[in-house]
Design an enzyme around this catalytic site. Structure first.
Site, PDB file in Angstrom:
ATOM      1  N   ASP A  53       0.864  -1.173   0.000  1.00 28.84           N
ATOM      2  CA  ASP A  53       0.000   0.000   0.000  1.00 28.84           C
ATOM      3  C   ASP A  53       0.904   1.227   0.000  1.00 28.84           C
ATOM      4  O   ASP A  53       1.789   1.360   0.841  1.00 28.84           O
ATOM      5  CB  ASP A  53      -0.865  -0.045   1.274  1.00 28.84           C
ATOM      6  CG  ASP A  53      -2.072   0.870   1.164  1.00 28.84           C
ATOM      7  OD1 ASP A  53      -2.218   1.535   0.120  1.00 28.84           O
ATOM      8  OD2 ASP A  53      -2.851   0.911   2.125  1.00 28.84           O
ATOM      9  N   ASP A 147      -3.532   2.569  -5.683  1.00 26.24           N
ATOM     10  CA  ASP A 147      -2.307   2.634  -4.889  1.00 26.24           C
ATOM     11  C   ASP A 147      -2.070   1.422  -3.992  1.00 26.24           C
ATOM     12  O   ASP A 147      -1.310   1.509  -3.040  1.00 26.24           O
ATOM     13  CB  ASP A 147      -2.311   3.915  -4.042  1.00 26.24           C
ATOM     14  CG  ASP A 147      -3.446   3.921  -3.033  1.00 26.24           C
ATOM     15  OD1 ASP A 147      -4.360   3.084  -3.168  1.00 26.24           O
ATOM     16  OD2 ASP A 147      -3.414   4.755  -2.120  1.00 26.24           O
ATOM     17  N   GLU A 148      -2.730   0.308  -4.262  1.00 27.49           N
ATOM     18  CA  GLU A 148      -2.453  -0.879  -3.452  1.00 27.49           C
ATOM     19  C   GLU A 148      -2.658  -2.132  -4.268  1.00 27.49           C
ATOM     20  O   GLU A 148      -3.408  -2.130  -5.252  1.00 27.49           O
ATOM     21  CB  GLU A 148      -3.324  -0.905  -2.184  1.00 27.49           C
ATOM     22  CG  GLU A 148      -4.797  -0.855  -2.485  1.00 27.49           C
ATOM     23  CD  GLU A 148      -5.666  -0.982  -1.239  1.00 27.49           C
ATOM     24  OE1 GLU A 148      -5.295  -1.714  -0.305  1.00 27.49           O
ATOM     25  OE2 GLU A 148      -6.738  -0.359  -1.238  1.00 27.49           O
TER      26      GLU A 148
END
Lengths: 450, 381
Positions: A53, A147-148
């Site tokens: 993350d 974003d992860e």
């Protein structure tokens, strides 16, 4: 430098050569830190599911261009009107600021924060870069959002070493290539890995060996489990169940009676550390949609019709990019009083054309009749997706007006080509060209429904 | 209100009255069936502003009156009543229905708010019920079922001189059948009416054995409607607005290239071979002097093929057809043999349509003029 650190660095160098990475200087600080292993033991190689993350992703990307703000409270969001926080630095989060909070509220909590506007294109570029780094470690990457991602490194172990080594390698590489930091959770299942990354933040890594799973999990409050919201937590706490351990110790029958068959079984499995889901590299999308919340509620039907065309265009572009076509067009409207309606129409044939989607959504809108409230939010979604080339095209006996003239297909395909070269902003429909500065926020892409 | 009626007569009348009611109505009262009792018997009606049904039956009326009661519920009850005279009366604000030892108490819906049914007194012409019913079944199968283009969800009725032709299409096929039309005493010799296919199918089933059906096409208060009457039953339906596409002109004048096949054999083979097909996929038909070969291809997991007799006139031909579209046509020709004709086209992206007509024997074309035109798929290899 300890023996362990030597080994770690050596593996990292070997891995980089193996993966054919450019030999950019790797900052030592992040990668050299000894991984935190839950329970205090060594990484035994059992935690092969990584959840990675990015740390305060949007905010961190913006700070790359504002080095003077590093270490300060920074909020990313639209400052005026209805803007919400899309990201905030940890310095701002300390004051209680979090994503999806109205910017105005965030500034009450943290008056000295600097508000910067977001740049989605830039985040997408960085996201692509980061995902590319993930994929150089293993092809088994499942992006969860911009974003992860989950990485299954069970197979990469032989080549690159222990999960903690791989995690450190990815963290170092991400920082070297983008200047951004990320946090890694390593565990034997997806949801434990995700919990671990949350506890490793910011700029850290937490490894939970399989044998330590229950020791890590059981003291946590039940609200930490996936699928336990406020009402389930409330319902369970009336049974005296407050921690995950107590949940695991509750007989399954009791649980099922309380929360129902499906979620009872699921919660029991999660509480026992069981999560059979594997990494899915390509999710099958069931629908694609875009929606927009107006800065000021809109009564002008012409403006809504224009917005429908714009949203249809965005949906069609995404459909074509994914090689999909959809048979059902759905319109969503939210009014000033927050009442929300959806209307859908099934077409004769699947489409990936903005013109067809726009026509259908405008007809759905027209069919609502006179609307006596202002519109706050409007959305267009295409459902019933099929792979575009997959359907046997049944030609019709004659061409009628319900099928757009084939010219539209050529026009939209050409627009795709031009956009691929020069970007989407250069070429627009004449009706969507605005005089003067933009007066509306960009539509946010909706996550595909799983 | 108070009456007594024969159980079967009452049950049949209620079933008829509620049959055309939509599953969900816009207003709750429209889900009711209106029962009016007067000296000469009962009138049962339903109306949802689009379609109305009305029928008269005889009954012993002790006390005239007018009530509105939930249509589907009454129909379910009437179908299950024991075989004994039905007694029906109002008591306070309720309706009591009894037969033998069974007793039902039903809600009396607000009858004052019920809309009045369209009244049609004129007559445009007469139809033979059996022909009309058969023609509807043959044609309506081709009507569109999606609501994207409302005009093609209807069956177009075209009256000219002494014939009525029924036309339906869903863009992929067109079905046409012409039957006799007796304009009787009316002066109407040309007229068109676009009737919702679903409604017309119910009308075909309801009036199939009624002898002669009286038809009226009227235009009152800007509302165009069609009425069908027979056997003391009347059905009216609003017409679909808009212009039906001029699909009759798609039919070729003459076709030299055709095959004649036993209809049942072709239906059986098509059903068998298409078992391995994926949904929406097409079957490949290769017609040669030796017969026709059906092949299901395109799915990697399974394939199938079968050859049956066919009498080919003209050149060898390969077409790709959606099995359901073909079966709909084959099921509608109602003849032992079927003629499949191949039209030519200059368009490389669209094969010429295939025409299906009846054939009373191997050599003799059918006497009816049913025509079913079907657009083949592109041949993929």
């Amino acid at each position: 430098m300890s023996v362990a650190q030597h080994r770690l660095e050596g593996m990292a160098e070997g891995a980089k050569r193996a993966a054919g990475w450019a030999s950019k200087p790797v900052r030592q600080a992040a990668s050299a830190a000894r991984p935190r292993v839950f329970g205090g033991g060594e990484d035994d190689g059992s935690a092969t599911m990584l959840h990675i993350d990015m740390d305060a992703f949007f905010a961190s990307v913006e700070l790359l261009e504002h080095p003077e703000l590093v270490g300060k409270a920074v909020i990313i969001g639209h400052a005026g009107g209805r803007g919400v926080v899309t990201s905030a630095t940890y310095e701002a989060r300390r004051f209680g600021v979090h994503s999806a909070m109205p910017v105005a509220r965030a500034l009450q909590l943290c008056p000295h924060a600097v508000v910067l506007p977001g740049h989605m294109e830039k985040y997408k570029r960085f996201s692509g870069e980061v995902m590319r780094i993930f994929r150089s470690v293993t092809p088994l990457v499942e992006p969860l959002s911009i974003d992860e991602a989950f990485l299954d490194v069970a197979g990469a172990k032989r080549l690159l070493g222990l999960p903690s080594t791989i995690g450190a390698l990815v963290r170092a590489q991400v920082e070297a290539e983008t200047g951004l930091t990320c946090s890694v959770g390593a565990a034997s299942t997806k949801f434990i890995a995700k919990m671990a990354s949350g506890r490793a933040k910011p700029d850290g890594m937490l490894v939970i060996p399989a044998a330590e799973t229950l020791a890590f999990l059981h003291p946590l409050p039940i609200s930490a489990l996936w699928g336990v919201g406020a009402s389930t937590a409330e319902s369970l706490s009336r049974l005296g169940i407050k921690t995950v351990g107590e949940l695991a110790a509750t007989p399954l029958d009791t649980l099922i009676r309380r929360v129902g068959e499906a979620s009872g079984a699921k919660l029991h499995a999660l509480a026992s550390g069981l999560d059979p889901r594997s990494v899915v590299t390509e999710r099958v999308e069931k629908s694609i949609g875009h929606e927009i919340t107006f800065e000021f509620d809109v009564a002008d039907e012409q403006k809504i019709r224009l917005e429908l065309l714009r949203l249809s265009d965005q949906v069609a572009v995404r459909l074509r990019r994914a090689g999909l076509a959809g048979k059902t067009v759905a319109l969503k409207l939210r009014f000033t009083d927050f009442s929300t309606i959806t209307r859908s129409r099934t077409l004769a044939e699947p489409t990936d054309l903005a013109q067809t989607i726009s026509d259908a959504s405008r007809e759905l809108f027209a069919a609502l009749g006179p609307v006596d409230q202002r519109v706050r939010l409007i959305g267009v979604r295409v459902e019933n997706l099929v792979t575009a080339g997959d359907t046997v095209h049944q030609p019709s006996l004659w061409d009628d007006e319900s099928a757009p003239p084939s010219g539209w297909r050529d026009a939209e395909a050409t627009a795709d080509l031009i956009a691929a070269k020069f970007g989407r902003t250069l070429l627009k429909r004449a009706s969507l060209v605005q005089p003067g500065p933009r007066d509306r926020p960009a539509a946010t892409p909706q996550p595909p429904t799983p | 209100m108070k009456f007594q009626a024969n159980r079967d007569v009452f049950s049949e009348a209620v079933s008829f009255a509620v049959k055309l009611l939509p599953q969900r109505t816009t207003l709750p009262i429209l889900s009711g069936v209106l029962i009016e009792a007067s000296g000469d018997g009962l009138t049962l009606s339903s109306f949802d502003y689009e379609v109305s049904s009305q029928t008269q039956i005889t009954a012993d009326v002790e006390e005239p009156g007018r009530v509105l009661v939930s249509g589907r519920l009454l129909s379910d009850i009437a179908n299950r009543l024991p075989n004994a005279p039905v007694r029906f009366y109002t008591e306070d604000h309720h309706i009591i229905v009894t037969a033998g030892s069974a007793k039902f108490t039903l809600l009396n819906m607000p009858v004052e708010e019920y809309p009045s049914l369209p009244v049609v007194n004129e007559q445009s012409g007469l139809l033979k019920a059996e022909d009309f019913s058969t023609a509807i079944a043959q044609v309506a199968v081709a009507a569109s079922r999606d609501d994207v283009t409302p005009v093609i969800t209807g069956v177009q009725l075209e009256i000219s001189n002494n014939s009525l032709s029924l036309v339906a299409t869903d863009r992929y096929r067109v079905a046409v059948r012409t039957i006799e039309w007796d304009s009787g005493t009316s002066s109407i010799d040309t007229a068109t009416a676009l009737v919702p296919a679903k409604t017309l199918q119910e009308i075909g089933k309801t009036f199939g054995n009624s002898g002669t059906i009286s038809v009226a096409i009227t235009n009152t208060d800007e509302r165009e409607l069609i009425a069908f009457k027979a056997d003391r039953k009347t059905v009216t339906s609003l017409l679909i607005k808009g212009n039906f596409p001029p699909v009759k002109r798609l039919f070729p004048e003459t076709v030299d290239n055709y095959a004649v096949i036993n209809t049942a054999d072709l239906i059986e083979a098509t059903r068998r071979v298409s078992l391995v097909l994926e949904r929406e996929a097409a079957l490949r038909f290769t017609f040669t002097i030796d017969g026709v070969t059906l092949e299901a291809i395109g799915s990697e997991q399974a394939q199938a093929s079968e050859s049956i007799d066919a009498l080919l006139t003209g050149t060898d031909t390969v077409v790709s057809l959606k099995p359901q579209f073909l079966l709909d046509g084959l099921g509608a020709v109602h003849s032992e043999y079927v003629r499949i004709s191949f039209t030519k086209t200059d368009n490389p992206n669209k094969p010429g349509p295939v025409l299906i007509t009846s054939q009373s024997s191997k050599d003799q074309a059918g006497s009816d003029d049913y025509k079913y035109l079907l657009q083949p798929n592109l041949l993929l290899r």
